[in-house]
Design a protein around this motif. Structure first.
Motif, mmCIF file in Angstrom:
data_model
loop_
_atom_site.group_PDB
_atom_site.id
_atom_site.type_symbol
_atom_site.label_atom_id
_atom_site.label_comp_id
_atom_site.label_asym_id
_atom_site.label_seq_id
_atom_site.Cartn_x
_atom_site.Cartn_y
_atom_site.Cartn_z
ATOM 1 N N GLY A 86 0.827 -1.213 0.000
ATOM 2 C CA GLY A 86 0.000 0.000 0.000
ATOM 3 C C GLY A 86 0.856 1.254 0.000
ATOM 4 N N ALA A 87 1.924 1.228 0.808
ATOM 5 C CA ALA A 87 2.817 2.384 0.889
ATOM 6 C C ALA A 87 3.596 2.557 -0.407
ATOM 7 N N LEU A 88 3.984 1.430 -0.995
ATOM 8 C CA LEU A 88 4.715 1.489 -2.261
ATOM 9 C C LEU A 88 3.812 2.049 -3.364
ATOM 10 N N LEU A 89 2.538 1.631 -3.318
ATOM 11 C CA LEU A 89 1.576 2.187 -4.271
ATOM 12 C C LEU A 89 1.515 3.710 -4.109
ATOM 13 N N ALA A 90 1.493 4.170 -2.859
ATOM 14 C CA ALA A 90 1.421 5.612 -2.614
ATOM 15 C C ALA A 90 2.644 6.331 -3.167
ATOM 16 N N VAL A 123 5.928 5.151 -17.479
ATOM 17 C CA VAL A 123 7.235 4.488 -17.513
ATOM 18 C C VAL A 123 8.040 4.832 -16.262
ATOM 19 N N VAL A 124 8.025 6.126 -15.891
ATOM 20 C CA VAL A 124 8.760 6.547 -14.689
ATOM 21 C C VAL A 124 8.197 5.837 -13.458
ATOM 22 N N GLY A 125 6.865 5.775 -13.361
ATOM 23 C CA GLY A 125 6.227 5.137 -12.208
ATOM 24 C C GLY A 125 6.569 3.661 -12.118
ATOM 25 N N LEU A 126 6.472 2.958 -13.241
ATOM 26 C CA LEU A 126 6.760 1.520 -13.239
ATOM 27 C C LEU A 126 8.214 1.263 -12.883
ATOM 28 N N ALA A 127 9.108 2.123 -13.409
ATOM 29 C CA ALA A 127 10.535 1.954 -13.103
ATOM 30 C C ALA A 127 10.779 2.150 -11.615
ATOM 31 N N ALA A 128 10.135 3.172 -11.033
ATOM 32 C CA ALA A 128 10.329 3.433 -9.601
ATOM 33 C C ALA A 128 9.855 2.238 -8.779
ATOM 34 N N GLY A 129 8.655 1.733 -9.096
ATOM 35 C CA GLY A 129 8.120 0.596 -8.344
ATOM 36 C C GLY A 129 9.016 -0.629 -8.448
ATOM 37 N N THR A 130 9.489 -0.909 -9.676
ATOM 38 C CA THR A 130 10.320 -2.088 -9.889
ATOM 39 C C THR A 130 11.632 -1.966 -9.121
ATOM 40 N N LEU A 131 12.229 -0.770 -9.160
ATOM 41 C CA LEU A 131 13.504 -0.563 -8.461
ATOM 42 C C LEU A 131 13.353 -0.728 -6.956
ATOM 43 N N ILE A 132 12.311 -0.104 -6.409
ATOM 44 C CA ILE A 132 12.113 -0.199 -4.960
ATOM 45 C C ILE A 132 11.858 -1.655 -4.570
ATOM 46 N N GLY A 133 11.039 -2.339 -5.368
ATOM 47 C CA GLY A 133 10.770 -3.748 -5.096
ATOM 48 C C GLY A 133 12.053 -4.575 -5.140
ATOM 49 N N ALA A 134 12.874 -4.332 -6.156
ATOM 50 C CA ALA A 134 14.129 -5.070 -6.285
ATOM 51 C C ALA A 134 15.027 -4.812 -5.076
ATOM 52 N N PHE A 135 15.005 -3.575 -4.598
ATOM 53 C CA PHE A 135 15.802 -3.218 -3.415
ATOM 54 C C PHE A 135 15.316 -4.012 -2.196
#
Ligand SMILES: Nc1ncnc2c1ncn2[C@@H]1O[C@H](COP(=O)(O)OP(=O)(O)O)[C@@H](O)[C@H]1O
Ligand SMILES: [Mg+2]
Lengths: 432, 260
Positions: A86-90, A123-135
């Motif tokens: 939920g926080a990542l979505l935000a 694209v920016v949003g998806l990249a941010a989510g993927t990076l944070i998830g990978a981290f």
């Protein structure tokens, strides 16, 4: 050992008509529960629950949680948990809101409704989510910090990163094209919906027949033709039925008039236009199909389930389980960002509390859908159905007029009961 | 084919040499400067009490554990085995004492885990894998029927058959069997014994960990005995009796007569 004679396949025993369909009993049970729920609410609301309009709304309200629930299946199957969705979505929503309202207009000089704004934003949003998830996945897999802790920390961090980025302000209005991904503002219209429905039904039937051919090629037992025909009919029927219901929700005359006037046309008397499939629902269907293929037909999916069943065995079989963890959380992050697109587009703005408590809804959807917290077991369709059941409970109770505290009491009870029924059912089957 | 005994007599290079292997877990020396070797077509038994360090030693070879010191040579060349994938590239296959099966997957998925057969599109080809699985299980355990159920639904013996099938399917040159018959009945144990003879005849080298001294006497060419992480000694089976082996295991001393 050198002997390679094929083993005789046991004669198919005579079985009941119903068993010959080889239907997944869990799925059937869930669909049964869902149907009873819908009929019950429909009676209690004097037929207001099962109207095209309410089904349309229910569907678009479910999309955001359902998209994330498919990713949560993989996370839970590998014995992890993600409390930060939920926080990542935000955070993803905030990143995208700032990108389209601040960054692109002021830094790059592209206006809010510039034709590339929505695409760059996503694209920016998806990249941010993927990076944070990978981290997150890197901390879980390589630093071996428990996922519960990493994502509990993540919940606090990302909720407040979103706050910091937006100063807690509601950011809107958003880009017009971007908002088409939210639901009612972006639908396919009836004609295209029928075309998509027909193509989907044809593909589904082709996939079923293809599976049969593969089995026959190896002389494995297959279902009788009539059973296969029934399954094909049911599948195609449900797809087209769903399209038919969404197509019968008509755009209200006043709204239609405004829409046509905006395009410089006048509305002819008595014109009726249906909404058809929302783009957000198409996204969910696409996610469901891709995630199901990943789960059942790719090495990645096979390794996810093997690792969930026995992490040591997976490691000893040469699977890089650390990297696998990174991939799973990166995928979860990607799906959170996709949900953020749908959720903020549906609300038509980014609000500071977007996605609050979604982690609990997403986990509950996956678990109600049959994902076992002990790992190794779970299905994509189950999680989506779980999300739909939860959303139906909520909106059904709201329509009946159940007080808010009771709504949550009921949902909490249903969650526990569903898991208990699942445990009893699995014991009956003799599996663990 | 030259017998393993002749190979040793000629001083041929062994296919596996594990030299001075040591590994400790938090101060406990599980394996302490142990050296063993293996020739093609040879079965070397590893004996010792529970906790002697047998499983730990072979897990160094299979890539599950990292040794603290020592060296591994394959056909005379020093190799680094840092994970199970490395071991597989040297055609080393292992039947683990714990079987290492994913309980939620069916027999075919376990057999091919990490080495799936794929379609031209890169998707896993379950039908092809099940067909192969049926073939190999037909030769190994003809009563095996439960192909579409998760292996958690199988008996101990059936699970062991799956683990054995996985180790022999992929053209192993070096096979490690850690108590492969622990869960098997007498008939299946006999089938594994026959399998070992067949594999041996094909020139595969086998490390066999087994508690049954009679089985070791029957199947092995040599036996290495371990106690408290150290190697008691390696003997030629032809030079010793059951009792000699037992006293090595229990007393931790090598009989004077037998030197290998
Ligand atoms: N992963 C591990 N962590 C800590 N100690 C271990 C581990 N694996 C084995 N040991 C210890 O190493 C010693 C040898 O164990 P093992 O090799 O399993 O013996 P064996 O197979 O001969 O019965 C035992 O004392 C055991 O407790
Ligand atoms: Mg052992």
């Amino acid at each position: 050992m050198t002997e390679t004679t094929s083993q005789p396949i046991p004669e198919q025993q005579k079985r009941g008509l119903f068993q010959q369909l080889e239907l997944d009993m869990r799925l059937l049970g869930m669909i049964g529960a869902f149907v009873i729920l819908c009929i019950g609410f429909n009676i209690l609301t004097d037929g207001r629950f099962l109207t095209p309009r309410n089904i349309f709304n229910l569907t678009i309200q479910t999309v955001s949680v359902a998209i994330m629930a498919t990713g949560m299946v993989f996370v839970i199957v590998t014995r992890h948990i993600d409390l930060s969705v939920g926080a990542l979505l935000a955070t993803c929503s905030a990143v995208m809101a700032m990108t389209q309202t601040e960054l692109l207009p002021h830094v790059l000089g592209l206006g809010l409704n510039h034709p590339v704004t929505w695409a760059v934003t996503i694209v920016v949003g998806l990249a941010a989510g993927t990076l944070i998830g990978a981290f997150h996945g890197w901390m879980v897999g390589y630093l071996t910090i428990p996922a519960f802790i990493v994502t509990l920390g993540g919940l606090l961090v990302w909720r407040n990163v979103a706050w910091y980025m937006t100063d807690g302000q509601t950011i809107g209005p958003l880009d017009k094209t971007f908002m088409m991904f939210g639901g009612i503002n972006g639908t396919m219209g009836t004609t295209w919906s029928w075309i998509i429905g027909l193509v989907a039904a044809a593909l589904a039937v082709a996939a079923i027949l293809n599976g049969r051919r593969a089995k026959l090629a190896h002389e494995f037992p297959v279902k009788p033709i009539w059973a296969e025909t029934v399954i094909c009919g049911l599948t195609a029927g449900s797809i087209l039925g769903f399209v038919w219901i969404l197509n019968s929700y008509q755009i209200p005359a006043r709204r239609l008039k405004r829409m046509m006037e905006a395009q410089g046309e006048t509305m002819p008397e008595g014109l009726v236009v249906g909404y058809g499939l929302p783009i957000s629902v198409l996204i969910l269907i696409g996610v469901a199909v891709v995630m199901t293929i990943v789960a059942q037909r790719t090495r990645l999916g096979r390794y996810i389930f093997a690792t969930g069943g026995n992490p040591d065995a997976a490691e000893l079989s040469g699977i890089n389980t650390r990297m696998l963890t990174v991939k799973i959380f990166a995928l979860m992050g990607f799906l959170c960002a996709l949900s953020a697109v749908v959720a903020s587009a549906r609300l038509a703005n980014h609000s500071n509390d977007i996605g609050t408590l979604d982690e609990l809804r997403v986990i509950a959807a996956a678990v109600i859908g049959g994902t076992a917290l002990s790992g190794g077991i779970g299905t994509i369709y189950g999680a989506i159905l779980g999300a739909l059941i939860m959303q139906s409970l909520h909106s059904g109770m709201a329509m009946v007029g159940v007080d808010a505290p009771f709504q949550n009491i009921v949902v909490g009870t249903v969650l526990v009961a569903a898991v208990w029924i699942d445990i009893v059912y699995r014991k009956r089957l003799g599996a663990k | 084919m030259t017998s393993p005994k002749e190979l040793r007599a000629q001083g041929a290079t062994p296919m596996v040499e594990m030299n001075d292997i040591s590994i400790a877990f938090g101060g406990v020396k599980a394996v302490d400067k142990v050296s063993v070797d293996l020739h093609p077509g040879e079965v070397v038994g590893l004996l010792g009490h529970n906790g002697a360090g047998k499983s730990t030693l072979i897990k160094v070879l299979s890539g599950a554990y990292q040794m603290d010191s020592g060296e591994i040579r394959i056909n005379g060349n020093k190799v680094e085995i840092t994970n199970p994938r490395d071991a597989r590239t040297h055609n080393i296959e292992t039947i683990y004492q714990t079987l290492a099966l994913a309980d939620n997957l069916d027999a075919a998925s376990n057999l091919f885990l990490g080495r799936e057969i794929t379609t031209p599109f890169g998707l896993v080809n379950d039908a092809a894998m099940e067909a192969e699985c049926r073939k190999i299980m037909g030769g190994l355990n003809p009563n095996f029927r439960k192909f579409s159920e998760p292996v958690s639904a199988l008996s101990g013996g059936q699970r062991q058959s799956v683990a054995i099938a996985r180790a022999v399917y992929f053209n192993a040159k070096i096979l490690i069997m850690d108590e492969p018959t622990a869960a098997l009945g007498p008939h299946e144990t006999q089938m594994v014994a026959e399998l070992i003879q067949q594999l041996k005849a094909q020139g595969i080298g086998i490390f066999l960990i087994d508690h049954d001294v009679h089985a070791v006497m029957e199947l092995c060419d040599r036996a290495s005995v371990m106690k408290n992480g150290q190697l008691v000694g390696t003997v030629d089976i032809d030079d010793v009796t059951d009792d000699d082996l037992l006293s090595m295991i229990i007393l931790g001393k090598k009989p004077e007569a037998a030197a290998a």
